[in-house]
Design a protein around this motif. Structure first.
Motif, PDB file in Angstrom:
ATOM      1  N   GLY A 523      70.301  44.450  63.050  1.00 61.20           N
ATOM      2  CA  GLY A 523      69.691  43.191  63.152  1.00 61.20           C
ATOM      3  C   GLY A 523      70.632  41.903  63.373  1.00 61.20           C
ATOM      4  N   LYS A 526      72.396  42.028  66.659  1.00 56.72           N
ATOM      5  CA  LYS A 526      71.646  41.191  67.595  1.00 56.72           C
ATOM      6  C   LYS A 526      71.349  39.652  67.487  1.00 56.72           C
ATOM      7  N   LYS A 527      71.330  39.276  66.230  1.00 56.36           N
ATOM      8  CA  LYS A 527      71.255  37.911  66.126  1.00 56.36           C
ATOM      9  C   LYS A 527      72.566  37.132  66.536  1.00 56.36           C
ATOM     10  N   GLU A 530      72.694  36.640  70.154  1.00 57.55           N
ATOM     11  CA  GLU A 530      71.703  35.910  70.769  1.00 57.55           C
ATOM     12  C   GLU A 530      72.167  34.327  70.380  1.00 57.55           C
ATOM     13  N   ILE A 531      72.900  34.143  69.103  1.00 60.77           N
ATOM     14  CA  ILE A 531      73.155  32.744  68.945  1.00 60.77           C
ATOM     15  C   ILE A 531      74.259  32.126  69.923  1.00 60.77           C
TER      16      ILE A 531
END
Ligand SMILES: Cc1ncc(C[n+]2csc(CCOP(=O)(O)OP(=O)(O)O)c2C)c(N)n1
Ligand SMILES: [Mg+2]
Lengths: 565, 161
Positions: A523, A526-527, A530-531
């Motif tokens: 997680g 992934k985060k 993305e940011i």
């Protein structure tokens, strides 16, 4: 005839060389240059320490294949570049460093902020210049780029006194290259190449040893084609990672101190090493007298001085990896490839067996947060398509071992110099050159603190690099040596619990994520991906995790400290 | 083992420093080093006597070639060269032993280039072994000062480097 200033000429010449980005930091002796830069469309990235500029320029070059450029003022600005220049020199990276200098009339007087940077950098540059006459400026810049980017690439320093940058010169003054003593050899000697082809044909147990030179000369494709068609397994050096796809069945991956068991065994048992653009660093060979005891060596390198420096060579070929491999390939496939493959088959089968039997390992069942697991996840979640930069230490070795490098210029790491603090500015440089790519710094908690000020560079210039901090609370690689060879006496290697890295990155305007549990790894990654900002994920990994396999310093690479299989 | 290598370099500022730096950096011991311009003013010739084994000397030559301002290098075969060194020796004398010393100087075909009450300045040109032999003979009288140019050498015959 219109005249322009030295500074204007510098910028004009840089543009002629195709320079788009400069990493730098201003100071008294380069104010005129910065004044000119102010009106130029060359992008300038203001770092927070000149070391960051030289590492960023270095990694920009590694990521793009273009020459990286950095600028500093005289004295302390120039000496701050030194680590990055040495780093580029050790890893043969094309770079031009422009340093301000005190006025020509003040040179040698211990003037304010005077440092003899050409003297200081002579041993760590491919070449350097002190410009004492403005009329030489165009030629010096032209030669510097030419020298940096041709032959065996390397850094070139141009030291420019401040009065030269304000003196006037004819706008149309053209530089020319006049280097009677510099003629790099690209084409290999055809007789030697024929000899090499014959050797390979006769060999029953050959391996290709692919180094950083394969990447810098753009020879990955031809090397891969050759290896695949001839069915010859490929070992890479650390800097060679990505020169041959690691997910290929013939890939034996990285050899050496923390290399794979099967690569080190292949070296130990092979009868022929076909080394391309690799220099037999001691981290690869271990104890030289025990290295590849049964092997003849074909050594293909653009630098004649590398041939015969460490190991005895049977067939030397001086030339560019790409040109030589193209010719060698042609010669070789004139021979009976099918017969040759047949002859080598038992060896290849044997190595494939070793590969299966001794994979890189870690305790996958452990509930604890393991660095190898994190790196594997990174590979998975980036689809192997990111550019991976690293710091130095265990983090670097886990990054080398557990990410799968399939393309050239996706692995950017400090090899020869082993410079802690390379990774973050390197990521900034790489991302600047390749904004289309996800760029990740796999970091260590010790290393990143040598350059953490560059978080400001990344945030303020909107260079959204992702830092995956393998935080073990130790100068882990040194601690590992202390554990194994110094009776666990952890002298000055515990750095636990003094920095809150999440707060640190947030203080600079980036995003911090802390991960203490294995289940949160995916997680968090992934985060982070993305940011659209600088992100640091602070992974609290197990403190005393070691890197294996390991060859003890001074031991032959056949003797590996290991996981229990 | 001692080797003599002859290096042609561009006659530019800083070149000598780069060359001598390379030797110390790579761990080679220089016995002597002589430098001067050649028949072509833009080119200097550096003659270096260095201690190294065969592998070492090959590395020296290859590393020297990597210096951008180095044009040409030749390792000189001792059998095939004329090697010379110029040495100035200031030796202590007095009225009693001056004649003796002059005799030695004559035998060596050396020259007296300065005479003072208490000293003689002797100039000798020759191979290192000749210079060494003279030095040994003069030693008992008291050598006050000795300075040497370092070896220079040229191959025999009409071939050029
Ligand atoms: C500039 C510099 N100083 C010292 C070293 C020696 N050294 C090598 S690895 C290492 C520890 C690195 O610690 P960290 O960044 O936390 O990485 P880890 O090994 O823990 O992953 C040290 C001190 C070095 N390589 N570079
Ligand atoms: Mg650490």
């Amino acid at each position: 005839m219109r005249k322009i200033t030295g500074s204007q000429m510098i910028i004009k010449c840089l543009k002629q060389e195709g320079v788009e980005v400069i990493f730098g930091y201003p100071g008294g002796k380069v104010i005129p240059l910065y004044d000119t830069l102010f009106d130029s469309d060359i992008r300038h990235i203001l770092v927070r320490h000149e070391q960051g500029a030289s590492h960023a320029a270095d990694a920009y070059a590694r990521a793009t294949g273009k020459v990286g450029v950095c600028v500093s003022t005289s004295g302390p600005g120039a000496t701050n570049l030194v680590t990055g220049i040495a780093n580029a020199h050790m890893d043969s990276v094309p770079m031009v460093a422009i340093t301000g200098q005190v006025a020509t009339a003040e040179i040698g007087t211990d003037a304010f902020q005077e440092a003899d940077i050409t003297g200081i950098t002579a041993p760590i540059t491919k070449h350097n210049y002190l410009v004492k006459d403005i009329n030489n400026l165009p030629s010096v810049i032209k030669e510097a780029f030419y020298i940096a980017s041709t032959g065996r690439p390397g850094p070139v320093v141009i030291d420019i006194p401040v009065d030269i940058s304000t003196a006037m010169i004819d706008e149309n003054a053209e530089g020319k290259i006049d280097l009677p003593g510099y003629k790099p050899t690209y084409k290999g000697n055809q007789k030697q190449i024929k000899q090499a082809a014959k050797k390979i044909f006769e060999s029953k147990k050959p391996v290709i040893f692919s180094g950083g030179g394969v990447i810098s000369s753009g020879a990955s494709e031809i090397l891969t084609h050759f290896a695949q068609k001839a069915k010859i397994p490929v070992i890479t050096s650390m800097l060679g990672l990505g020169s041959f796809p690691e997910d290929h069945p013939l890939a034996l991956n990285m050899a050496g101190m923390h290399g794979t068991r099967y690569a080190n065994m292949a070296f130990t048992e092979t009868d022929l090493i076909i080394a391309v653009g690799a220099r037999f660093d001691d981290r690869v060979t271990g104890k030289v007298s025990g290295f590849a005891p049964h092997a003849s060596v074909i050594h293909i390198d653009i630098d004649p001085a590398e041939i015969g420096k460490i190991v005895d060579v049977t067939v030397p070929v001086v030339g560019n990896a790409k040109d030589v491999l193209t010719d060698l390939s042609q010669r070789y496939f004139e021979l009976d490839n099918r017969k040759s493959i047949q002859k080598k088959k038992p060896w290849v089968d044997y190595l494939m067996g070793l590969k299966e039997k001794y994979p890189l390992m870690y305790d996958k069942k452990s509930p604890n947060l393991k660095p190898s697991y994190i790196v594997e996840k990174l590979y998975e979640l980036t689809g192997g398509d990111a550019i991976i930069c690293t710091e130095v230490g265990q983090n670097q070795m886990w990054a080398a071992q557990f990410y799968t490098y399939t393309k050239p210029r996706t692995w950017i790491s400090s090899g020869g110099l082993g410079t802690m603090g390379f990774g973050l500015p390197a990521a900034i440089g790489a991302k600047t050159g390749r904004p289309d790519k996800t760029v990740i710094d796999i970091a260590g908690d010790g290393s990143i603190q040598m350059v953490s000020q560059e978080l400001a560079t990344a945030v303020s210039n909107q260079i959204p690099v992702k830092i995956m901090l393998l935080n073990n609370g130790y100068l882990g690689m040194v601690r590992q040596w202390q554990e194994l060879f110094f009776k666990k006496r952890y002298a000055q290697t515990c750095i636990r619990e003094c920095v809150d890295f999440v707060k640190l990155v947030e203080a600079y305007g980036g995003v911090g994520i802390r991960v203490t549990d294995k289940k949160d790894v995916e997680g968090a990654i992934k985060k982070a991906l993305e940011i659209d900002n600088v992100v640091m994920v602070d992974f609290w990994i197990e403190g005393e995790e070691n890197v294996y396999p390991m060859v003890a310093p001074g031991a032959p690479i056949s003797e590996m400290l290991e996981w229990e299989y | 083992m001692s080797h003599i290598i002859s290096v042609l370099v561009e006659n530019k500022a800083g070149v000598l420093a780069k060359i001598s730096g390379l030797f110390s950096r790579r761990g080679f011991n220089i016995d002597s080093l002589a430098v001067g311009t050649t028949e072509d003013k833009t080119v200097s010739r550096i003659t270096i006597a260095v201690q190294a084994d065969q592998r070492g000397i090959e590395q020296v030559v290859k590393q020297l070639y990597k210096l951008i301002n180095v044009l040409k290098i030749q390792e000189l075969e001792p059998a095939n060269i004329v090697e010379r060194e110029l040495v100035l020796i200031k030796v202590a004398t007095d009225a009693k032993n001056r004649a003796e010393i002059l005799e030695i100087v004559n035998i060596f075909r050396a020259n007296i280039v300065d005479v003072a009450k208490k000293s003689l300045l002797i100039e000798i040109t020759g191979t290192s072994s000749k210079v060494e032999a003279l030095r040994e003979l003069l030693d008992p009288y008291g050598i006050l000062e000795l300075t040497r140019t370092g070896k220079i050498a040229c191959t025999r015959g009409s071939k050029r480097l």
